[in-house]
Design a protein around this motif. Structure first.
Motif, PDB file in Angstrom:
ATOM      1  N   SER A   1       0.477  -0.824   0.199  1.00 15.51           N
ATOM      2  CA  SER A   1      -0.196  -0.063  -0.001  1.00 15.51           C
ATOM      3  C   SER A   1       0.872   1.196  -0.006  1.00 15.51           C
ATOM      4  O   SER A   1       0.087   2.505  -0.077  1.00 15.51           O
ATOM      5  N   GLY A   2       2.595   1.185   0.171  1.00 17.52           N
ATOM      6  CA  GLY A   2       3.024   2.656   0.517  1.00 17.52           C
ATOM      7  C   GLY A   2       4.124   2.543  -1.356  1.00 17.52           C
ATOM      8  O   GLY A   2       3.733   1.664  -2.240  1.00 17.52           O
ATOM      9  N   ALA A   3       4.344   3.573  -0.991  1.00 18.68           N
ATOM     10  CA  ALA A   3       4.899   3.951  -2.684  1.00 18.68           C
ATOM     11  C   ALA A   3       6.413   3.429  -2.347  1.00 18.68           C
ATOM     12  O   ALA A   3       6.669   2.588  -1.958  1.00 18.68           O
ATOM     13  N   THR A   4       6.283   3.620  -4.070  1.00 17.58           N
ATOM     14  CA  THR A   4       7.440   2.190  -4.482  1.00 17.58           C
ATOM     15  C   THR A   4       8.960   2.777  -5.091  1.00 17.58           C
ATOM     16  O   THR A   4       9.865   1.871  -4.839  1.00 17.58           O
ATOM     17  N   THR A   5       9.147   3.978  -5.370  1.00 12.82           N
ATOM     18  CA  THR A   5       9.819   4.495  -5.804  1.00 12.82           C
ATOM     19  C   THR A   5      10.757   5.580  -4.581  1.00 12.82           C
ATOM     20  O   THR A   5      10.362   5.768  -3.327  1.00 12.82           O
ATOM     21  N   PRO A   6      12.082   5.225  -4.454  1.00 10.18           N
ATOM     22  CA  PRO A   6      13.237   6.102  -3.482  1.00 10.18           C
ATOM     23  C   PRO A   6      12.276   6.984  -3.753  1.00 10.18           C
ATOM     24  O   PRO A   6      12.424   7.677  -2.229  1.00 10.18           O
TER      25      PRO A   6
ATOM     26  N   ILE B   1       8.763  10.673   0.198  1.00 11.40           N
ATOM     27  CA  ILE B   1       7.305  11.529   0.369  1.00 11.40           C
ATOM     28  C   ILE B   1       6.015  11.096   0.472  1.00 11.40           C
ATOM     29  O   ILE B   1       5.914  11.459   1.833  1.00 11.40           O
ATOM     30  N   PHE B   2       6.024   9.717   0.756  1.00 12.28           N
ATOM     31  CA  PHE B   2       5.106   8.875   1.353  1.00 12.28           C
ATOM     32  C   PHE B   2       4.834   9.257   2.631  1.00 12.28           C
ATOM     33  O   PHE B   2       4.505   9.503   3.267  1.00 12.28           O
ATOM     34  N   ALA B   3       6.555   8.424   3.562  1.00 11.55           N
ATOM     35  CA  ALA B   3       6.512   8.554   5.035  1.00 11.55           C
ATOM     36  C   ALA B   3       6.623   9.976   5.584  1.00 11.55           C
ATOM     37  O   ALA B   3       6.268  10.122   6.685  1.00 11.55           O
TER      38      ALA B   3
ATOM     39  N   ASN C   1      -2.386   6.311   1.645  1.00 10.78           N
ATOM     40  CA  ASN C   1      -2.480   6.173   0.821  1.00 10.78           C
ATOM     41  C   ASN C   1      -3.387   5.968  -0.349  1.00 10.78           C
ATOM     42  O   ASN C   1      -2.812   4.924  -1.480  1.00 10.78           O
ATOM     43  N   ILE C   2      -4.413   6.974  -0.040  1.00  8.72           N
ATOM     44  CA  ILE C   2      -4.571   7.646  -1.466  1.00  8.72           C
ATOM     45  C   ILE C   2      -3.992   7.996  -2.463  1.00  8.72           C
ATOM     46  O   ILE C   2      -4.235   8.219  -3.866  1.00  8.72           O
ATOM     47  N   CYS C   3      -2.465   9.028  -2.001  1.00  4.79           N
ATOM     48  CA  CYS C   3      -1.476   9.430  -2.652  1.00  4.79           C
ATOM     49  C   CYS C   3      -0.908   8.558  -3.785  1.00  4.79           C
ATOM     50  O   CYS C   3      -0.203   9.129  -4.316  1.00  4.79           O
TER      51      CYS C   3
ATOM     52  N   ASP D   1       4.088   8.071  -6.980  1.00  8.57           N
ATOM     53  CA  ASP D   1       4.589   6.404  -7.840  1.00  8.57           C
ATOM     54  C   ASP D   1       5.241   7.986  -9.051  1.00  8.57           C
ATOM     55  O   ASP D   1       5.897   7.426  -9.583  1.00  8.57           O
ATOM     56  N   MET D   2       3.646   7.884  -9.397  1.00  6.96           N
ATOM     57  CA  MET D   2       3.646   8.551 -11.257  1.00  6.96           C
ATOM     58  C   MET D   2       4.655   9.798 -11.287  1.00  6.96           C
ATOM     59  O   MET D   2       5.209   9.844 -12.493  1.00  6.96           O
ATOM     60  N   LYS D   3       4.862  11.069 -10.349  1.00  8.43           N
ATOM     61  CA  LYS D   3       5.503  11.773 -10.494  1.00  8.43           C
ATOM     62  C   LYS D   3       6.880  11.630  -9.698  1.00  8.43           C
ATOM     63  O   LYS D   3       7.324  12.530 -10.405  1.00  8.43           O
ATOM     64  N   THR D   4       7.285  10.674  -9.434  1.00  3.73           N
ATOM     65  CA  THR D   4       8.985   9.811  -8.664  1.00  3.73           C
ATOM     66  C   THR D   4       9.401   8.692  -9.758  1.00  3.73           C
ATOM     67  O   THR D   4      10.152   8.498  -9.453  1.00  3.73           O
ATOM     68  N   GLN D   5       8.949   8.423 -10.991  1.00  2.00           N
ATOM     69  CA  GLN D   5       9.422   7.700 -11.516  1.00  2.00           C
ATOM     70  C   GLN D   5      10.867   8.169 -12.040  1.00  2.00           C
ATOM     71  O   GLN D   5      11.125   9.302 -12.625  1.00  2.00           O
TER      72      GLN D   5
END
Length: 335
Positions: free
Chosen positions: A272-277, A282-284, A312-314, A319-323
């Motif tokens: 449920s969390g972000a995947t990119t470094p 940003i997520f945390a 989680n909603i974000c 992920d899309m903006k931090t690829q």
């Protein structure tokens, strides 16, 4: 002859989940030492409920039982639910919370790897909204013997007004909003230890030890724990320095509530969390900011669960903006 780079074999789901369970053992041991054996009863009850609930849903969905039940993911979720809930919660509330996490959040979204929200945090939010009184009943350290604890969990009648108390975060929030004095005077009460609730301050140490174990095993990366703890410490320091009489120190926030549990076991949820470094940072950090705002200005004493679900909603947008850019292309063209 040139050889291709070696790629480390990915760890199986079972081995990862087993490592998480092992990492929780130091905190559980401290929990038993400070509060009592009742936590082991709750863990057993939650584990059985999770496995039975998952098996029933898999049966209805006509999916194989063995792979899902043996990967230990349901057990990890059950343990996180128990460690988030008060230890003297009645048995049916623990069962309901685990079923919400396993059935409503995990399986109805498609099973492991498909849920967009953290199952344990959904269970916590649902239960604290539906049963705020029950979810606020926390015993003092060494206050109840095992027989009393077992009666509160399994018995029919509950009279806990004289034996249950508020958490450090709740007591601090209530004291400040009721005009009960400054932070210093509230912390001088015998219910508080050096940084948080007396005795409960040991639990964060257990979660920290377990988190370092996960980092050493490379089950999690440093991004989310560091970003979460550093951001929470930074924002709480800003308010504390501005008005130390009304806002507790960063040490209070780091040692109270579910901060350390969240830093290493909740925020780091790979599903449920972000995947990119950069996305992980940003997520945390977003969870930490929302957590502090809810703690300081919201209606609930600890806002971690709500903060996690809001972030989680974000996750898709983050992920899309931090690829990272495609190899050989400039970053602006990669997007």
């Amino acid at each position: 002859m040139m050889q291709s780079p070696y790629v480390r074999k990915p760890a199986s789901v079972t081995s990862v989940m087993l490592a998480v369970l092992l990492a929780l053992l130091p905190a559980i041991a401290l929990y038993v030492w400070q509060v009592g054996v009742i936590v082991l009863v709750n863990l057993l009850l939650a584990t059985i409920t999770a496995l039975v609930g998952e098996a029933l849903v898999l049966k209805v969905r006509a999916r194989p039982l063995a792979p899902a039940l043996s990967d230990l993911s349901a057990v990890v979720t059950a343990w996180l639910v128990v460690l988030s809930f008060p230890p003297i919660l009645p048995w049916w509330a623990t069962v309901l919370g685990v079923l919400i996490a396993i059935v409503a959040v995990k399986q109805l979204y498609g099973g492991l790897g498909q849920n967009p929200f953290n199952p344990a945090m959904v269970a916590f939010c649902a239960m604290i909204v539906a049963f705020p009184s029950l979810m606020s009943q926390w015993p003092g350290v060494g206050q109840l013997d095992f027989a009393t604890q077992l009666h509160l969990v399994l018995g029919d009648q509950r009279q806990v007004d004289a034996i249950a108390g508020a958490t450090a975060l709740d007591a601090m929030r209530t004291g400040l909003r009721s005009g009960g004095g400054t932070v210093a005077t509230i912390l001088s009460d015998k219910a508080f230890g050096h940084f948080g609730s007396r005795g409960w301050e040991w639990l964060p140490l257990g979660y920290l030890v377990g988190g370092l174990f996960l980092l050493a095993r490379r089950i999690i990366t440093w991004h989310m724990p560091v970003a979460f703890l550093a951001t929470l410490a930074l924002i709480s320091s800003m308010f504390w320095l501005a008005n130390p009489g009304h806002f507790p120190s960063p040490l209070f926030h780091l040692a109270s509530g579910g901060t350390m549990l969240a830093a290493f076991f909740i925020v780091t949820d790979p599903v449920s969390g972000a995947t990119t470094p950069r996305g992980k940072l940003i997520f945390a950090a977003g969870i930490a900011i929302l957590t502090y705002l809810i703690r300081a200005f919201g209606a609930f004493p600890d806002g971690i669960a709500f903060a996690v679900l809001l972030m989680n909603i974000c996750v898709p947008l983050i992920d899309m903006k931090t690829q990272p850019p495609v190899f050989g292309h400039r970053e602006d063209k990669a997007r």
